[in-house]
Design an enzyme around this catalytic site. Sequence first.
Site, PDB file in Angstrom:
ATOM      1  N   HIS A  62       0.839  -1.200   0.000  1.00 27.72           N
ATOM      2  CA  HIS A  62       0.000   0.000   0.000  1.00 27.72           C
ATOM      3  C   HIS A  62       0.875   1.251   0.000  1.00 27.72           C
ATOM      4  CE1 HIS A  62      -3.906  -2.097   1.590  1.00 27.72           C
ATOM      5  NE2 HIS A  62      -3.404  -2.664   0.515  1.00 27.72           N
TER       6      HIS A  62
ATOM      7  N   GLU B  18       1.273   3.748   2.063  1.00 24.83           N
ATOM      8  CA  GLU B  18       2.007   4.065   3.286  1.00 24.83           C
ATOM      9  C   GLU B  18       3.295   3.249   3.395  1.00 24.83           C
ATOM     10  OE1 GLU B  18      -2.461   4.115   4.515  1.00 24.83           O
ATOM     11  OE2 GLU B  18      -1.209   3.256   2.931  1.00 24.83           O
TER      12      GLU B  18
ATOM     13  N   THR C 206     -31.369   1.959 -26.254  1.00 21.53           N
ATOM     14  CA  THR C 206     -32.330   1.149 -25.488  1.00 21.53           C
ATOM     15  C   THR C 206     -31.804   0.834 -24.094  1.00 21.53           C
ATOM     16  OG1 THR C 206     -33.196   0.185 -27.529  1.00 21.53           O
ATOM     17  CG2 THR C 206     -33.717  -0.962 -25.480  1.00 21.53           C
ATOM     18  N   LEU C 207     -30.615   0.225 -24.008  1.00 22.84           N
ATOM     19  CA  LEU C 207     -30.056  -0.107 -22.695  1.00 22.84           C
ATOM     20  C   LEU C 207     -29.678   1.158 -21.925  1.00 22.84           C
ATOM     21  CD1 LEU C 207     -29.131  -2.096 -20.565  1.00 22.84           C
ATOM     22  CD2 LEU C 207     -26.976  -2.385 -21.826  1.00 22.84           C
TER      23      LEU C 207
END
Length: 369
Positions: free
Chosen positions: A57, A59, A302-303
């Site tokens: 990560h 940090e 449409t979607l």
Amino acid sequence: MSGMGFTVQDHEYMAQAIQLAAKGLYTTDPNPRVGCVLVKANRIVGEGWHERAGEAHAEVHALRQAAEHAQGATAYVTLEPCCHHGRTPPCSDALIAAKVARVVVAMQDPNPRVAGNGIHQLQDAGIQVELGLLEAQAKALNPGFIQRMQLHRPYVRNKLAMSLDGRTAMADGESKWITGEAARQDVQALRARSSAIMTGVGTVLADDPAMTVRLPDTTRQPVRVIIDTNLSTPTTARMLHEPGQTIIVTANGDTDLHEVLRAAGAEIEQIGSEGQAMDLRVVLERLAERQINEVLLETGATLSGAMLEAKLIDEMVIYMAPLLMGDSARGLYRLPHLQRMADRIELDIRDVRAVGRDLRITAIPIYKD
């Protein structure tokens, strides 16, 4: 823990942490984009960002760079440090072990497994913690992660290309190319940051798109999702044969057809049963279960219209080309239930800019309760 007394230097260092976090825009999925800057005696002694899931990560990268200089330093981090064992150890433990004196956090982690616990752990260890510096900027980096944690569905960004008169295709469906090369390249960046690209089977049958990221140094292809209620996707569809994962979401329970499409490279996700309208909210909930944060909706009227009517589009990115296509051409959204001005859907336009010869409009739909 209040953030009322932030200095100019605090703002500068947190801004740097946010810039670092943005370096993970295309790679951290499904994790959030996070940056960290370590400062001692008004000098940066360590910095880092989360690059990809399963790796260190932000940090930890910053602490490694700072080494012994981390003791007594201030850590500026864009997201509350994690306090649970996932694929990597807790960052709160690493900050405590390094004996930092102060931690400035842009935003609390929306993940229920963290949600303030990382901050409390730091405070219990005697570390001064301040929260809320450049919070809006930090949140803007992770709309999908935040929404998946809070609403259990991904953030949906609808990409559309239209003419100046609001048309997306000619009456016969022809749509290549409305926008110019610069806009098409811009779409590649939208795809690259997305966890998934979603389209409808109508688009697959009409255009047979690849729906891939075609940028140099691409390391991750978004999941491709086809909404195909009746299971009409052909086994020859390009999306089934591109690198990465393709999921077909269907209501068709024909297990033989499922097996044929699986053999062609698809995953099948059945929702509901035949004869029923697809529940698009359930579709998004299933995608959230797969840790999908941001969905790029690239599909026809449409979607797109169904998603908008279901109030499931969070953001529109509309590329508008300087051309006219006429009143018989196809519109942007199919919205048959919009009959009166009182039913209209209003938009909050957040950004308008030129991309080559086209305009790119970024807008947020304002949904009525």
